[in-house]
Design a protein around this motif. Structure first.
Motif, short mmCIF file in Angstrom:
data_model
loop_
_atom_site.label_atom_id
_atom_site.label_comp_id
_atom_site.label_asym_id
_atom_site.label_seq_id
_atom_site.Cartn_x
_atom_site.Cartn_y
_atom_site.Cartn_z
N LEU A 1 0.82 -1.21 0.00
CA LEU A 1 0.00 0.00 0.00
C LEU A 1 0.86 1.27 0.00
O LEU A 1 0.52 2.27 0.62
N ASN A 2 1.97 1.20 -0.74
CA ASN A 2 2.74 2.39 -1.08
C ASN A 2 2.19 2.97 -2.38
O ASN A 2 1.87 2.21 -3.31
N TRP B 1 -5.95 0.55 9.33
CA TRP B 1 -4.73 -0.07 8.80
C TRP B 1 -3.49 0.72 9.15
O TRP B 1 -2.48 0.16 9.54
N PHE B 2 -3.54 2.03 8.95
CA PHE B 2 -2.31 2.82 8.99
C PHE B 2 -2.37 4.06 9.88
O PHE B 2 -1.37 4.75 10.03
N SER C 1 -10.75 13.71 9.66
CA SER C 1 -10.14 13.26 8.42
C SER C 1 -10.70 14.02 7.22
O SER C 1 -11.62 14.82 7.35
N SER C 2 -10.12 13.76 6.08
CA SER C 2 -10.46 14.29 4.76
C SER C 2 -9.92 15.70 4.57
O SER C 2 -9.26 16.27 5.45
N PRO D 1 -0.57 10.46 5.47
CA PRO D 1 -0.02 11.52 4.63
C PRO D 1 -0.62 11.57 3.23
O PRO D 1 -0.56 12.60 2.56
N THR D 2 -1.18 10.47 2.76
CA THR D 2 -1.80 10.45 1.44
C THR D 2 -3.30 10.62 1.59
O THR D 2 -3.81 10.84 2.69
N ASP D 3 -4.05 10.55 0.48
CA ASP D 3 -5.51 10.70 0.53
C ASP D 3 -6.11 9.47 1.23
O ASP D 3 -6.02 8.37 0.71
#
Length: 415
Positions: free
Chosen positions: A100-101, A200-201, A336-337, A375-377
């Protein structure tokens, strides 16, 4: 709905892979300790994941006085996953390896009045094709495409049942996408996507009871209760943005008045600014992203109007979140978002103060309120895990079929 033994097995497989992704490399013994499953169960599930090439053997580690322990790790290059975030103003697509990178990204703008399903489907198809091409991934290595669309969805039929901000009613979204995309498709909404990403993260890892507040054009609350995603009987849980905050308040796209969303979603924040300062240079009519970005910059510069807008928005948001704290008694509430991400720390500080004014002392003392650390969407990341979950659901069937074929060959008479 009663969980079947197959549901439990799929959930266990999901949990084992999640732990492997988080802690690669790891041993079967460490997996059993982390998940609470028996070593025999973990060994079987690891065998299935190895058969699927989702993980790989990577050597051994010494154990205290015993035989060396075999180590497994996620097979990052064993396939690819695509996460699609359909929002009211954009389509954002990311392609991930199996760890999931993010390997590639693509964006399409959804302009006001241009959100017809056929047009959005074309934009999604173009963006999915773009990320696969950017990453140089062979089509048969894409395990699936997870699609997040706002509102209420029917996961089993692939229908976007009701998306008020897009004015969609009963749109057969996955059927329309399947005309352009050959990969397996999986549908859910951003509330579930953000929550899965946090499990998950993010801030929900290792937590049992979690609320993920999704702040964008629309607003909702993803729920994880007792360690698992809570969907409700019709996959409609979490529509907190359409609970009433102000009696006879602002009109909402859903047809009601005074919904939480109308005060803390991006259009609601624009209205808060308009009411405080109708001629504000921070206001970009018709452009939510530009307005929220301008507010964020102005808050950082200490602009008094911007600070008032954030405080007013947090006042409404804090009242709504305090209801969730009192009702659900969560360990953590995650903001979030994209709106939460852009307004960041100043919004978080004001929300914490507002929740403290409204929530009951005992549940409040047990609740942490944080910004998403992803850090990502988070929606694209969560959508990609829908595809991964879909691949895992078929894992047991394929492994059993392989085993059955092996037994059939072994039992065949010698000629």
């Amino acid at each position: 709905m009663k969980r079947t033994s197959r549901d439990i097995r799929t959930a266990n497989r999901y949990e084992v892979l999640r732990q492997i992704i988080a802690e690669s490399p790891t041993s079967r013994q460490e997996l059993a300790a982390a998940t609470g499953l028996s070593l025999a169960t973990v060994a079987t599930l690891v065998g299935e994941l190895l058969d699927l090439r989702l993980i790989t053997e990577v050597g051994f580690e010494d154990s205290a006085g015993g035989r060396p322990r075999g180590l497994v790790a996620v097979n990052a290059s064993g396939g690819a996953l695509v996460g699609v975030d359909i929002a009211e103003t954009y389509v954002h697509v990311e392609l991930f390896d199996l760890a999931l990178n993010v390997l590639a990204r693509a964006d399409e703008e959804v302009r006001p009045g241009e959100s017809r399903p056929e047009r959005v489907v074309g934009q999604v198809a173009a963006a999915v094709g773009s990320v696969v091409a950017q990453a140089g991934i062979a089509a048969d290595r894409v395990l699936g495409v997870g699609v997040s669309v706002p509102g209420q969805v029917d996961r089993d039929t692939g229908v976007a049942a009701y998306a008020p901000n897009l004015d969609w009613h009963g749109v057969p979204l996955l059927d329309l996408l399947a005309e352009h995309i050959a990969h397996p498709l999986y549908l859910d909404n951003p509330l579930r996507a953000c929550t899965v990403a946090e499990l998950w993260f993010g801030a929900a890892r290792g937590r049992g009871d979690v609320v993920v507040v999704n702040l964008g054009t629309g607003v909702g609350a993803g729920l994880a209760l007792g360690g698992g995603l809570h969907r409700g009987v019709s996959n409609s849980a979490g529509e907190w943005g359409h609970t009433t905050l102000v009696l006879d308040g602002r009109p909402c796209h859903c047809g009601n008045h005074g919904c939480v969303e109308t005060y803390v979603g991006a259009p609601g924040i624009m209205q808060n600014l308009r009411e405080l300062d109708p001629g504000s240079p921070l206001l970009h009519p018709g452009d939510q992203t530009a307005t929220v970005d301008a507010l964020a910059r102005a808050v950082a510069a200490g602009d008094p109007t911007a600070l008032k807008v954030v405080r007013e928005t947090a006042r409404y948001l804090g009242a709504g979140i305090s209801d969730l704290v009192n009702l659900l008694n969560p360990e953590v509430v995650v903001l979030s978002s994209w709106v939460a991400s852009r307004l960041g720390g100043p919004l978080l500080d004001e929300v914490r103060a507002a929740v403290a004014r409204h929530a009951l002392r005992r549940p409040l003392a047990a609740t942490e309120i944080v910004l998403s650390p992803i850090p990502t969407d988070p929606v694209s990341l969560g959508a990609a895990t829908f595809a991964l979950e879909g691949a895992l659901q078929g894992a047991g069937q394929r492994s059993r079929a392989i085993s059955a074929r092996g037994r059939a060959v072994a039992d065949a008479p010698l000629s």
